[in-house]
Design an enzyme around this catalytic site. Structure first.
Site, PDB file in Angstrom:
ATOM      1  N   ASP A 102       0.851  -1.201   0.000  1.00  0.00           N
ATOM      2  CA  ASP A 102       0.000   0.000   0.000  1.00  0.00           C
ATOM      3  C   ASP A 102       0.877   1.239   0.000  1.00  0.00           C
ATOM      4  OD1 ASP A 102      -2.030  -1.817   0.464  1.00  0.00           O
ATOM      5  OD2 ASP A 102      -2.034  -1.458   2.632  1.00  0.00           O
TER       6      ASP A 102
HETATM    7  N1  URA Z   1      -0.999  -6.004   3.865  1.00  0.00           N
HETATM    8  C1  URA Z   1      -1.529  -4.770   3.849  1.00  0.00           C
HETATM    9  O1  URA Z   1      -2.558  -4.518   4.443  1.00  0.00           O
HETATM   10  N2  URA Z   1      -0.863  -3.808   3.200  1.00  0.00           N
HETATM   11  C2  URA Z   1       0.304  -3.999   2.557  1.00  0.00           C
HETATM   12  O2  URA Z   1       0.861  -3.069   1.971  1.00  0.00           O
HETATM   13  C3  URA Z   1       0.828  -5.304   2.576  1.00  0.00           C
HETATM   14  C4  URA Z   1       0.161  -6.296   3.234  1.00  0.00           C
END
Ligand code: URA
Length: 236
Positions: A102
């Site tokens: 993310d």
């Molecule tokens: N899980 C998440 O919620 N976000 C990420 O970026 C990676 C794994």
């Protein structure tokens, strides 16, 4: 492969532009002798404006992704590709991120132009461990580790339960979690499912590979030893 195609595929320009570069005498061998489009030379012998060519296809790159960068080639705001040489975005096959982090997640991100390798790293079938360091907005209740390990946790709007994940509690608001899947916002949604909220999320490891001394926003090309390390650790 013909030289024009090889060089164009590395993102140096269209075939027309690369042909023009040959005509201008900008493409030489390691001894500085001008090359022609039909010459037979190996990748390591080619120079453009006296510089060695970018690495051939089969690239595997590790990036220390900063917070605030999006895993996309064309989104608004800062992109992970802004941290790599501009030509990497233009290569064919493209250099794609292996799974996503993310925008607000930092840490180890792999990129490759090798589709088979990408699948081997990201497919849950291969059970490659992805390790995340988590800080939470609220204290954990104490039942999270058992629930995450159960293989029965259903996330909202999903049809299949999550595969077992391993939670190590560091203190009431800090934990390390190891997952083998890469579902959308997975770790954040896992903690939301137990009434908590992830404040910071950092991926520290994939398989046996860690960031080592790679600083935030830095990247490096992985070698054979790194690749072996990557596949040496799976979650059973
Ligand atoms: N899980 C998440 O919620 N976000 C990420 O970026 C990676 C794994």
């Amino acid at each position: 492969m013909k030289l024009v195609k090889l060089i164009a595929n590395l993102g140096y320009g269209s075939r027309k532009e690369v042909t023009a570069m040959f005509r201008e005498g900008r493409i030489t061998n390691a001894q500085g002798e001008v090359l022609y489009t039909d010459d037979q030379v190996t990748h390591d012998q080619i120079r453009i404006d006296d510089e060695p060519l970018d690495p051939p296809s089969g690239l595997l790159i590790m990036l220390h992704k900063p917070i605030g960068y999006t895993c996309s080639t064309k989104d608004q705001g800062e992109l992970i590709y802004d941290l790599l040489p501009p030509r990497f975005r233009l290569r064919s096959p493209i250099v794609a991120n292996v799974g996503r982090l993310d925008r607000e997640t930092s840490g180890l991100l792999l990129l490759t132009d090798d589709g088979v390798l990408l699948h081997r790293i990201s497919s849950p079938k291969h059970k490659l461990a992805k390790v995340y360091e988590v800080t939470l907005a609220r204290d954990m209740k104490g039942n999270e580790a058992v629930l995450f390990a159960s293989g029965t946790l259903m996330l909202e709007s999903e049809k299949e339960p999550l595969a077992p994940a391993q939670l190590t509690v560091i203190n009431s608001r800090q934990a390390r979690i190891i997952v083998t899947e890469g579902r959308y916002h997975q770790v954040r949604r896992m903690f939301a499912a137990v009434g908590n909220h992830v404040e910071t999320l950092h991926r520290s490891q994939i398989g046996g590979l860690t960031l080592g001394d790679l600083l935030v926003a830095e990247w490096r090309i992985l070698n054979d030893a790194d690749r072996l390390k990557l596949f040496e650790q799976r979650l059973m």
